[in-house]
Design a protein around this motif. Structure first.
Motif, short mmCIF file in Angstrom:
data_model
loop_
_atom_site.label_atom_id
_atom_site.label_comp_id
_atom_site.label_asym_id
_atom_site.label_seq_id
_atom_site.Cartn_x
_atom_site.Cartn_y
_atom_site.Cartn_z
N THR A 38 0.81 -1.23 0.00
CA THR A 38 0.00 0.00 0.00
C THR A 38 0.85 1.28 0.00
N GLU A 39 2.15 1.16 0.22
CA GLU A 39 2.98 2.37 0.28
C GLU A 39 3.20 2.91 -1.13
N ARG A 40 3.05 4.22 -1.26
CA ARG A 40 3.29 4.85 -2.56
C ARG A 40 4.69 5.41 -2.57
N LYS A 41 5.46 5.06 -3.55
CA LYS A 41 6.81 5.62 -3.64
C LYS A 41 7.32 5.53 -5.05
N ASN A 42 8.37 6.26 -5.29
CA ASN A 42 9.05 6.26 -6.57
C ASN A 42 9.54 4.84 -6.90
N ARG A 43 9.47 4.47 -8.20
CA ARG A 43 9.77 3.10 -8.58
C ARG A 43 11.19 2.64 -8.20
N ARG A 44 12.17 3.50 -8.48
CA ARG A 44 13.56 3.11 -8.20
C ARG A 44 13.78 2.94 -6.69
N GLU A 45 13.16 3.85 -5.94
CA GLU A 45 13.25 3.77 -4.48
C GLU A 45 12.66 2.42 -4.01
N ALA A 46 11.54 2.03 -4.64
CA ALA A 46 10.90 0.75 -4.27
C ALA A 46 11.83 -0.42 -4.57
#
Ligand code: SAH
Length: 280
Positions: A38-46
């Motif tokens: 459910t956490e929203r974050k930048n793809r590379r960060e993920a």
């Protein structure tokens, strides 16, 4: 069969890795979006969070000599070499990837501490007991002989060393065998992503027990990573990506057109993101 699949994998990654790096960066694996996704974050960060969460989960806090099995363009290898001030070796079937990983190591000032080879994980060109961390992030699904693959990872691991393996699986089949429709869905995924077949996490655990790996732990992180495919789908149809796809050729285009297969695979609980770790 195996010679053909190796050739297909080589061609798939030779053709698509440049585009992947251009659009999505150096990490060719899922991202981590919190336990429930459910956490929203930048793809590379993920994607980097996935590496960190894996280290956390496995309890690995140090390493001196790392092997990255199925290393892509060295995303994890260089990240781990840097983080642990370690020596890292990466193997891939794709000469284009090995060359790009070597170049990236130079750019990062890590050339002296890293090495990238074209080599087959099913018969690795390394002595027994060579590495204290063997890391395989999303390469097991490509292996035609899963037992042999894990035996090789185990063989090159130093006594006391850790194996961390993360791979695409299908759901466990102990309660209910795969239906014809599920098998068809898997076949479509295999064809698009050059996979001979996948197995379930309990089947990997059974192989690990026979090695015999010690302190075996496993986990299913499907929920945490499944949102990744929505992110990839959203970014695959931008003008820049479309031009890159046309340049990369038909197999890569097919991969992009079929991203929905993986999203649906997670939605119906058929595709699972399996983790396994243990010590020699
Ligand atoms: N782990 C990397 C790349 C994952 S893509 C990352 O997370 O960025 C899958 C990788 O597995 C590719 O580099 C491919 O060449 C490699 N691979 C697949 N089958 C292989 C085999 N038999 N031997 C060595 N590498 C293999």
């Amino acid at each position: 069969m195996s010679v053909t699949i190796y050739q297909q994998i080589k061609e798939f990654y030779d053709a698509s890795s440049g585009l992947w790096e251009e659009i999505w960066g150096e990490h060719m694996h899922h991202g981590y979006y919190g336990v429930y996704g459910t956490e929203r974050k930048n793809r590379r960060e993920a994607q980097i969070d996935l590496i960190e969460e894996l280290l956390n989960w496995s309890g690995v806090q140090e390493a001196e000599n790392i092997l990255d099995v199925g290393c892509g363009i060295g995303g994890s290898s260089l990240y781990l070499a840097e983080k642990f001030h370690a020596q890292a070796t990466g193997i891939t079937l794709s000469p284009v990837q090995a060359a790009r990983a070597t170049e990236r190591a130079k750019e990062a000032g890590l050339a002296a501490r890293s090495k990238f080879l074209v080599a087959n994980a099913q018969a690795m060109p390394f002595e027994d007991n060579s590495f204290d961390l063997v890391w395989s992030l999303e390469s097991g699904e490509h292996m035609p002989d899963k037992t042999r693959f894990m035996q090789e990872c185990y063989r090159v691991l130093k006594p006391g060393g850790t194996l961390i393996m993360v791979t695409w699986c299908h759901r466990p089949i102990d309660k209910k065998p795969l239906t014809a429709d599920e098998q068809k869905h898997l076949q479509d995924i295999y064809q698009v992503y050059c996979l001979p077949y996948v197995i379930s996490l309990p089947e990997y655990e059974a192989i690990a027990r026979q090695l015999p790996l010690n302190n075996i732990r496993s986990a299913d992180w499907s929920q945490a990573v499944a949102p990744f495919w929505n992110v990839v789908i959203d970014s695959a149809f931008t003008p820049q990506a479309i031009i890159g796809l046309l340049r990369a050729g038909w197999t890569t285009i097919q991969g992009a057109l079929s991203l929905g297969l993986m999203r649906r695979g997670y939605e119906r609980g058929l595709i699972r993101f399996g983790l396994l770790c243990g010590n020699k």
